[in-house]
Design an enzyme around this catalytic site. Structure first.
Site, mmCIF file in Angstrom:
data_model
loop_
_atom_site.group_PDB
_atom_site.id
_atom_site.type_symbol
_atom_site.label_atom_id
_atom_site.label_comp_id
_atom_site.label_asym_id
_atom_site.label_seq_id
_atom_site.Cartn_x
_atom_site.Cartn_y
_atom_site.Cartn_z
ATOM 1 N N LYS A 115 4.656 63.677 88.176
ATOM 2 C CA LYS A 115 3.146 63.400 87.997
ATOM 3 C C LYS A 115 2.768 62.073 88.488
ATOM 4 C CE LYS A 115 2.616 63.998 83.683
ATOM 5 N NZ LYS A 115 2.645 62.722 82.636
ATOM 6 N N GLY A 133 20.512 42.750 83.344
ATOM 7 C CA GLY A 133 20.911 43.499 82.102
ATOM 8 C C GLY A 133 21.156 42.534 80.898
ATOM 9 N N CYS A 189 19.104 38.253 88.340
ATOM 10 C CA CYS A 189 19.048 37.670 87.043
ATOM 11 C C CYS A 189 20.307 37.655 86.405
ATOM 12 C CB CYS A 189 18.127 38.769 86.377
ATOM 13 S SG CYS A 189 17.278 38.092 84.864
ATOM 14 N N GLU A 223 24.408 34.212 75.056
ATOM 15 C CA GLU A 223 24.107 35.633 74.856
ATOM 16 C C GLU A 223 25.235 36.470 74.273
ATOM 17 O OE1 GLU A 223 22.330 37.724 77.997
ATOM 18 O OE2 GLU A 223 21.796 39.377 76.718
ATOM 19 N N HIS A 274 13.883 38.589 89.370
ATOM 20 C CA HIS A 274 13.942 39.918 89.849
ATOM 21 C C HIS A 274 13.154 40.509 91.252
ATOM 22 C CE1 HIS A 274 16.145 41.565 86.394
ATOM 23 N NE2 HIS A 274 15.339 40.900 85.595
ATOM 24 N N GLU A 327 13.593 42.565 93.462
ATOM 25 C CA GLU A 327 13.515 43.890 93.574
ATOM 26 C C GLU A 327 12.101 44.487 93.336
ATOM 27 O OE1 GLU A 327 15.439 42.606 91.220
ATOM 28 O OE2 GLU A 327 15.439 43.854 89.475
HETATM 29 N N1 GLN Z 1 20.321 38.998 79.589
HETATM 30 C C1 GLN Z 1 19.920 37.831 80.497
HETATM 31 C C2 GLN Z 1 18.802 37.086 79.843
HETATM 32 O O1 GLN Z 1 18.138 37.287 78.796
HETATM 33 C C3 GLN Z 1 19.632 38.451 81.679
HETATM 34 C C4 GLN Z 1 18.311 39.250 81.539
HETATM 35 C C5 GLN Z 1 18.101 40.036 82.989
HETATM 36 O O2 GLN Z 1 19.159 40.280 83.648
HETATM 37 N N2 GLN Z 1 16.899 40.672 83.225
HETATM 38 O O3 GLN Z 1 18.568 35.998 80.161
#
Ligand code: GLN
Length: 528
Positions: A20, A351, A378, A401, A503, A505
């Site tokens: 869609k 990620g 990132c 993290e 990002h 991309e």
């Molecule tokens: N987890 C990492 C952060 O929060 C990277 C985040 C991501 O790759 N979008 O900074």
């Protein structure tokens, strides 16, 4: 005053996930190719306030707009197809509208009125459509899910009623249905589609056009049958079999006869200039002599949608550089040197969460030590910083993290962000500018020293360790204008090792690939 603004509503029946979004974007692309200005919006019936906390495994990538909205990946299709930049206005979720309504009710803004789905929620939906339409010639609204879904009813009622607001003649309803092919009897079966059209009629919408999705090309009789049972003219029932590539869809849709139907509706009789789409399909179908093997060190292995913008950016760069892209997904939880050594280039995408992080750090270390072209996005930058710090002897260096008590917190939460780690909406989101060091790889690759990229992350590089990271092989090559935030890092005397906190991309386009991806593909090609 010019012609009245037109609205196109795209709904789906039978099942979701049959294209869609691509159909909506393709209709937009055709109208653009006829010289119209087009705006587009996705309405999703989820009770989530945004897509930020949705599991990418189930929903695919979370797309980020320039103003920091975390949205459904369909907005990515829209941006790539229409080459426009969208905002929060273009992504409407029930949860967002409802939380606003409830907040307004609590603030006493309804003066004792009973607050109801109709007219209050439907009214908010109609307002959001009008707001997103923002002066374009044609505004396209895609409604997520399938018609009849309990949670989507308010949207269907709102788009039906929208025609009383702007005039039925200014609204065009497209229903995308799926027609299965039964292998045993070798027939296409239109019954589920007929039922789906009945259901739509039950909500008071007689569509102006039905798009019939099939796996293989279907005989014309199917269109005739659907027309007969749905009250839609036969020339407005469009057969749309699977395409080799999504960028072929604007060409297929345009050739299908929808052009004439849309002409009747918009009054725009110009022939669309579809050169751009033809070139894209040619580029994608060409067989190039050279091929590059790019390893993407990924966590979600079973759903291409989770990294769709990264994949599209790599593909577009390969088409521009006229090389075959041999993209291999490397499972971040299992990769080892033998996988890395087979690759002409490595990409470590973004990620969240610890799973697979070690593999990403090892990928960065391998690339640094073996001159393998590397692009870190990132988390891919954070992994590279950790790898470099460890190479410089900072034992156990990590991001807080993944290890909150690391002795060397080379990636950390900056003061001001602390304490908000696990809730939605506390990330650094959307466009942020960066200043690149003159003559750095970053500046040379972009061809400029001031860039703006979209962000979606919470952790930042801890500049206290900048010297160690440098000793480990990586220098900071771009920061926020005030120098506080690290935006780019790169390796000196390496063919191509670059990583960004952003990002990029999301800003790549099929016909205008992002320079960082082009740089990676060029470097990969040179290795052969
Ligand atoms: N987890 C990492 C952060 O929060 C990277 C985040 C991501 O790759 N979008 O900074």
């Amino acid at each position: 005053m010019g012609a009245k603004q037109k609205f196109i509503f795209v709904t789906g029946g039978v099942l979701s996930g049959v294209g869609k979004g691509i159909t909506a974007a393709s209709i937009g692309a055709i109208l653009q190719a006829k010289g119209s200005t087009v705006s587009i919006q996705k309405c999703d019936p989820y009770l989530n306030v945004d897509a930020g906390l949705l599991n990418p495994k189930e929903h695919g990538e979370c797309f980020v707009t320039k103003d920091g909205a975390e949205t459904d990946l369909d907005l990515g299709h829209y941006e790539r197809f229409l080459d426009i930049e969208l905002t929060q206005k273009n992504a409407t979720l029930s949860g967002r509208l409802l939380s606003q309504l409830i907040a307004d009710e609590r603030a006493g803004k309804f003066h004792g009125e009973t607050v109801q789905l109709v007219p209050h929620l439907t009214g908010a939906i109609k307002d959001s459509i009008q707001e997103a339409a923002n002066g374009s010639d044609v505004h396209i609204v895609e409604v997520g899910g399938t018609v009849g879904d309990y949670e989507g009813l308010s949207f269907i009622e709102a788009i039906r009623d929208f025609s009383t607001r702007v005039g039925r003649e200014n609204c065009f309803y497209v229903h995308v249905v799926y027609v299965p092919f039964i292998q045993t009897s070798k027939e296409f079966k239109s019954k589920p589609a007929q039922n789906a059209l009945n259901e739509l009629r039950g909500f008071g919408i007689v569509p102006d056009c039905v798009v019939v999705r099939t796996e293989e090309p279907a005989p014309h009789g199917i269109a005739a049958k659907i027309a007969r049972f749905s009250g839609v003219p036969e020339d407005a029932v469009i057969l749309l079999p699977n395409a080799h590539t999504v960028y072929e869809v604007p060409l297929t849709v345009s050739a299908s006869g929808i052009g004439t139907v849309l002409e009747r509706f918009t009054g725009n009789t110009r022939t669309p200039d579809l050169t751009k789409w033809r070139r894209l399909v040619e580029a994608q179908e060409a067989i190039y002599k050279k091929s590059v093997r790019v390893g993407m060190v990924a966590k979600y292995m079973d759903n291409e949608d989770t990294y769709i913008s990264v994949i599209e950016a790599l593909k577009a760069a390969a088409w521009q550089e006229k090389v075959q892209l041999d993209l291999e997904w490397l499972n971040a939880e299992e990769v080892d040197e033998s996988d890395f050594s087979r690759m002409d280039a490595l990409v470590v995408p973004g990620g969240f969460g610890e799973r697979g992080v070690d593999g990403k750090i090892r990928a960065a270390q391998y690339a640094l030590e073996h001159d393998t072209p590397y692009l870190g996005l990132c988390l891919g930058l954070q992994a590279a910083v950790i790898a470099a710090a460890r190479r410089a002897g900072l034992e156990g260096a990590h991001s807080t993290e993944f290890n909150p008590i690391t002795p060397h917190d080379v990636v950390y939460i900056m003061a001001g962000q602390a304490g908000k780690e696990s809730t939605g909406g506390t990330l650094r989101l959307g466009d942020y500018p960066a200043i690149l060091k003159a003559n750095s790889l970053a500046a040379r690759t972009y061809g400029e020293e001031e860039v703006v990229e979209r962000h979606r992350h919470r952790y930042e590089v801890n500049q206290r360790f900048a010297d160690d990271v440098k000793k480990g092989g990586l220098a900071i090559s771009g920061t926020s204008p005030d120098g506080k935030l690290v935006e780019f890092i790169e390796a000196a005397s390496h063919p191509y090792f670059i990583a960004t906190q952003a990002h990029p991309e999301f800003k790549s386009r099929p016909s205008r690939p992002h320079p960082l991806f082009v740089g990676l593909i060029k470097a990969a090609r040179q290795r052969q």
